[in-house]
Design a protein around this motif. Sequence first.
Motif, PDB file in Angstrom:
ATOM      1  N   SER A 254       0.835  -1.202   0.000  1.00 54.30           N
ATOM      2  CA  SER A 254       0.000   0.000   0.000  1.00 54.30           C
ATOM      3  C   SER A 254       0.868   1.250   0.000  1.00 54.30           C
ATOM      4  O   SER A 254       0.616   2.200  -0.741  1.00 54.30           O
ATOM      5  CB  SER A 254      -0.933  -0.010   1.208  1.00 54.30           C
ATOM      6  OG  SER A 254      -1.673   1.176   1.271  1.00 54.30           O
ATOM      7  N   ARG A 255       1.924   1.243   0.812  1.00 51.18           N
ATOM      8  CA  ARG A 255       2.803   2.409   0.871  1.00 51.18           C
ATOM      9  C   ARG A 255       3.561   2.605  -0.435  1.00 51.18           C
ATOM     10  O   ARG A 255       3.619   3.705  -0.979  1.00 51.18           O
ATOM     11  CB  ARG A 255       3.794   2.237   2.033  1.00 51.18           C
ATOM     12  CG  ARG A 255       4.754   3.393   2.192  1.00 51.18           C
ATOM     13  CD  ARG A 255       5.646   3.196   3.427  1.00 51.18           C
ATOM     14  NE  ARG A 255       6.477   2.011   3.302  1.00 51.18           N
ATOM     15  CZ  ARG A 255       6.305   0.898   4.006  1.00 51.18           C
ATOM     16  NH1 ARG A 255       5.316   0.813   4.870  1.00 51.18           N
ATOM     17  NH2 ARG A 255       7.097  -0.135   3.846  1.00 51.18           N
ATOM     18  N   ASP A 256       4.126   1.510  -0.936  1.00 55.34           N
ATOM     19  CA  ASP A 256       4.925   1.605  -2.155  1.00 55.34           C
ATOM     20  C   ASP A 256       4.076   1.937  -3.378  1.00 55.34           C
ATOM     21  O   ASP A 256       4.542   2.592  -4.305  1.00 55.34           O
ATOM     22  CB  ASP A 256       5.669   0.287  -2.404  1.00 55.34           C
ATOM     23  CG  ASP A 256       6.760   0.054  -1.372  1.00 55.34           C
ATOM     24  OD1 ASP A 256       7.127   1.032  -0.693  1.00 55.34           O
ATOM     25  OD2 ASP A 256       7.221  -1.090  -1.240  1.00 55.34           O
ATOM     26  N   HIS A 258       1.304   3.716  -3.409  1.00 60.30           N
ATOM     27  CA  HIS A 258       0.491   4.930  -3.255  1.00 60.30           C
ATOM     28  C   HIS A 258       1.245   6.196  -3.628  1.00 60.30           C
ATOM     29  O   HIS A 258       0.693   7.087  -4.265  1.00 60.30           O
ATOM     30  CB  HIS A 258       0.003   5.040  -1.812  1.00 60.30           C
ATOM     31  CG  HIS A 258      -0.743   6.310  -1.529  1.00 60.30           C
ATOM     32  ND1 HIS A 258      -0.119   7.470  -1.094  1.00 60.30           N
ATOM     33  CD2 HIS A 258      -2.058   6.620  -1.644  1.00 60.30           C
ATOM     34  CE1 HIS A 258      -1.023   8.410  -0.931  1.00 60.30           C
ATOM     35  NE2 HIS A 258      -2.197   7.937  -1.259  1.00 60.30           N
ATOM     36  N   ASP A 259       2.533   6.259  -3.269  1.00 58.67           N
ATOM     37  CA  ASP A 259       3.214   7.543  -3.306  1.00 58.67           C
ATOM     38  C   ASP A 259       3.756   7.931  -4.679  1.00 58.67           C
ATOM     39  O   ASP A 259       4.140   9.076  -4.856  1.00 58.67           O
ATOM     40  CB  ASP A 259       4.374   7.547  -2.294  1.00 58.67           C
ATOM     41  CG  ASP A 259       3.879   7.473  -0.865  1.00 58.67           C
ATOM     42  OD1 ASP A 259       4.665   7.119  -0.007  1.00 58.67           O
ATOM     43  OD2 ASP A 259       2.701   7.766  -0.638  1.00 58.67           O
ATOM     44  N   ARG A 309      -4.016   4.485  -3.416  1.00 59.25           N
ATOM     45  CA  ARG A 309      -3.173   3.680  -2.539  1.00 59.25           C
ATOM     46  C   ARG A 309      -1.997   3.056  -3.274  1.00 59.25           C
ATOM     47  O   ARG A 309      -1.307   2.191  -2.736  1.00 59.25           O
ATOM     48  CB  ARG A 309      -4.005   2.573  -1.881  1.00 59.25           C
ATOM     49  CG  ARG A 309      -5.159   3.113  -1.048  1.00 59.25           C
ATOM     50  CD  ARG A 309      -5.904   2.007  -0.334  1.00 59.25           C
ATOM     51  NE  ARG A 309      -7.023   2.516   0.434  1.00 59.25           N
ATOM     52  CZ  ARG A 309      -7.798   1.779   1.214  1.00 59.25           C
ATOM     53  NH1 ARG A 309      -7.583   0.503   1.319  1.00 59.25           N
ATOM     54  NH2 ARG A 309      -8.788   2.313   1.887  1.00 59.25           N
ATOM     55  N   SER A 311       1.575   3.064  -5.273  1.00 56.89           N
ATOM     56  CA  SER A 311       2.809   3.828  -5.434  1.00 56.89           C
ATOM     57  C   SER A 311       3.981   2.896  -5.669  1.00 56.89           C
ATOM     58  O   SER A 311       3.996   1.787  -5.217  1.00 56.89           O
ATOM     59  CB  SER A 311       3.077   4.653  -4.180  1.00 56.89           C
ATOM     60  OG  SER A 311       4.387   5.166  -4.207  1.00 56.89           O
ATOM     61  N   ARG A 429      -0.398   8.598   7.081  1.00 55.29           N
ATOM     62  CA  ARG A 429       0.364   7.464   7.602  1.00 55.29           C
ATOM     63  C   ARG A 429       1.611   7.216   6.760  1.00 55.29           C
ATOM     64  O   ARG A 429       2.679   6.898   7.291  1.00 55.29           O
ATOM     65  CB  ARG A 429      -0.518   6.211   7.645  1.00 55.29           C
ATOM     66  CG  ARG A 429      -1.572   6.256   8.736  1.00 55.29           C
ATOM     67  CD  ARG A 429      -2.154   4.882   9.002  1.00 55.29           C
ATOM     68  NE  ARG A 429      -2.950   4.396   7.888  1.00 55.29           N
ATOM     69  CZ  ARG A 429      -4.243   4.671   7.737  1.00 55.29           C
ATOM     70  NH1 ARG A 429      -4.871   5.435   8.603  1.00 55.29           N
ATOM     71  NH2 ARG A 429      -4.909   4.186   6.712  1.00 55.29           N
ATOM     72  N   ASN A 430       1.485   7.373   5.463  1.00 48.08           N
ATOM     73  CA  ASN A 430       2.651   7.195   4.600  1.00 48.08           C
ATOM     74  C   ASN A 430       3.714   8.263   4.867  1.00 48.08           C
ATOM     75  O   ASN A 430       4.907   7.985   4.837  1.00 48.08           O
ATOM     76  CB  ASN A 430       2.231   7.232   3.135  1.00 48.08           C
ATOM     77  CG  ASN A 430       1.537   5.960   2.698  1.00 48.08           C
ATOM     78  OD1 ASN A 430       1.586   4.944   3.392  1.00 48.08           O
ATOM     79  ND2 ASN A 430       0.869   6.008   1.560  1.00 48.08           N
ATOM     80  N   GLU A 433       5.469   7.187   8.051  1.00 48.21           N
ATOM     81  CA  GLU A 433       6.324   6.020   7.826  1.00 48.21           C
ATOM     82  C   GLU A 433       7.571   6.400   7.034  1.00 48.21           C
ATOM     83  O   GLU A 433       8.671   5.910   7.312  1.00 48.21           O
ATOM     84  CB  GLU A 433       5.534   4.940   7.101  1.00 48.21           C
ATOM     85  CG  GLU A 433       4.452   4.302   7.970  1.00 48.21           C
ATOM     86  CD  GLU A 433       3.542   3.379   7.172  1.00 48.21           C
ATOM     87  OE1 GLU A 433       2.630   2.805   7.782  1.00 48.21           O
ATOM     88  OE2 GLU A 433       3.747   3.241   5.957  1.00 48.21           O
ATOM     89  N   ARG A 434       7.423   7.262   6.050  1.00 49.99           N
ATOM     90  CA  ARG A 434       8.590   7.708   5.281  1.00 49.99           C
ATOM     91  C   ARG A 434       9.571   8.474   6.180  1.00 49.99           C
ATOM     92  O   ARG A 434      10.787   8.272   6.102  1.00 49.99           O
ATOM     93  CB  ARG A 434       8.149   8.595   4.122  1.00 49.99           C
ATOM     94  CG  ARG A 434       7.566   7.834   2.946  1.00 49.99           C
ATOM     95  CD  ARG A 434       7.214   8.793   1.814  1.00 49.99           C
ATOM     96  NE  ARG A 434       6.847   8.057   0.618  1.00 49.99           N
ATOM     97  CZ  ARG A 434       7.711   7.628  -0.291  1.00 49.99           C
ATOM     98  NH1 ARG A 434       8.999   7.855  -0.117  1.00 49.99           N
ATOM     99  NH2 ARG A 434       7.309   6.960  -1.359  1.00 49.99           N
TER     100      ARG A 434
END
Length: 461
Positions: A254-256, A258-259, A309, A311, A429-430, A433-434
Amino acid sequence: MKLRQKVIFLAIAPLIVALCAIALFVRQQAVTLAHDQRAAIQQAYMDSRQAELRHYVELASHAIAHLSASGRSDPATLEQAKRTLQSLGFGDDGYFFVYDMQGRNLMHPRQPELVGRNLWDLRDQYGTPTIQNLVKVARQGGGLVRYNWIKPTTGKSVPKLGYVVPIAHWGWIVGSGLYLDDVQAALDKVDARQSRNIETTLWWIAGVAILSALAVGAAGLALNASESRVADAKLRALAQRVVDGQEQERARLSRDLHDGISQWLVSIKLQIEAGIIRMKGNAEQQQKAHASFERTAEELNKVLGEVRRISHGLRPALLDDLGLAAALGHLAEEFEEHSGMPVAFSTDGALDGLPTAVSTVLFRIAQEALTNIERHAGAHRIELRLERTRSRASTWYEPDLVRLTVADDGAGFDAQDVETHPQRGIGLRNMAERLDAVGGTLGISSTAAGTTLCASVELAQ
């Protein structure tokens, strides 16, 4: 089979099956997402190129509009128009060409040996009649044409996207084109990166499977007289680890996912919308261009809704070329031009030589913050500030700190509610976390008078 062996088998077998199922599912989803992303990137590339090409040809048409509108068609006027078009160019391989309606080349700045030749029967390596197609589209009022042509800088035949318009009373077709080999190269890089990401994920799953199997086997060998009770506890712990592993993998994906693509599509959307405003031409062309761009913007909005979401953490090229401060300044100008919200950007301190990871994280946070403000805040003014408290000789009580502050005068929001809501606040949240990955902290203050976001990273001495 002894009880100890049964426990080991019963623990390892479901784990391996579960991890294999997870690996297959993750791979399938990653391949599907990669395919969708490639299609979206390719479409966005082509839309951007088409808009750019139309703009170039329209500028060329405007450059000779005073000649064509004069009603004169004497050799001197025609020669003046050719010289004007020949002097125009863009990039290393951008130029304008002129043909008559019978396929005879009248002007070609990069291949002068073609001037005066009738190329009506010219075909590319696939047998497609190149000049005939250009003339056909021009006779229909002008438009886009895909064909193959020799690229001047390489001397090789590559795919090209052309755009032609007619000048009827002169019997001319005027056009230009953009070579598409760089688009394919960019898509190949995306494919390679996606393949590496998928392969890395599968290797991680395999590593987790091996380590988990070894851990369970070692625990089984150490069972004592109460091995049944201990085995039950180990199985429960192992099941929980599998669930945690699934959730961590989903969170990482989700993090990877999304961004990167979301921000990239936002940038493309800004360019397209700006292109609609800047587009100039006759009423019919404006109407067609406007309708086309509006449809594209609507499609991009739908894509953005679907891939919020998603990335792949692509590194912004501006950071490599200009540095963080200049890149943020360009981002602020681009955002202000698109959204109409004034952005006051300022810097303080020595900002050269920041670590690559820190620059990337802060740039991404600025992108995400500006996007959130545009979508949700309803703000009238934004302040973007980048500062460094000390550049050298930092002490333990005065650390070398770089800080990014984004403030707006919008409606604000309930930060705690957004942070804890399961389906909201992915962007926040991202961000956290980053920052955590580079040892930074994120602070958010939001009231009805506005919101202030502060991202701070302590630099290693």
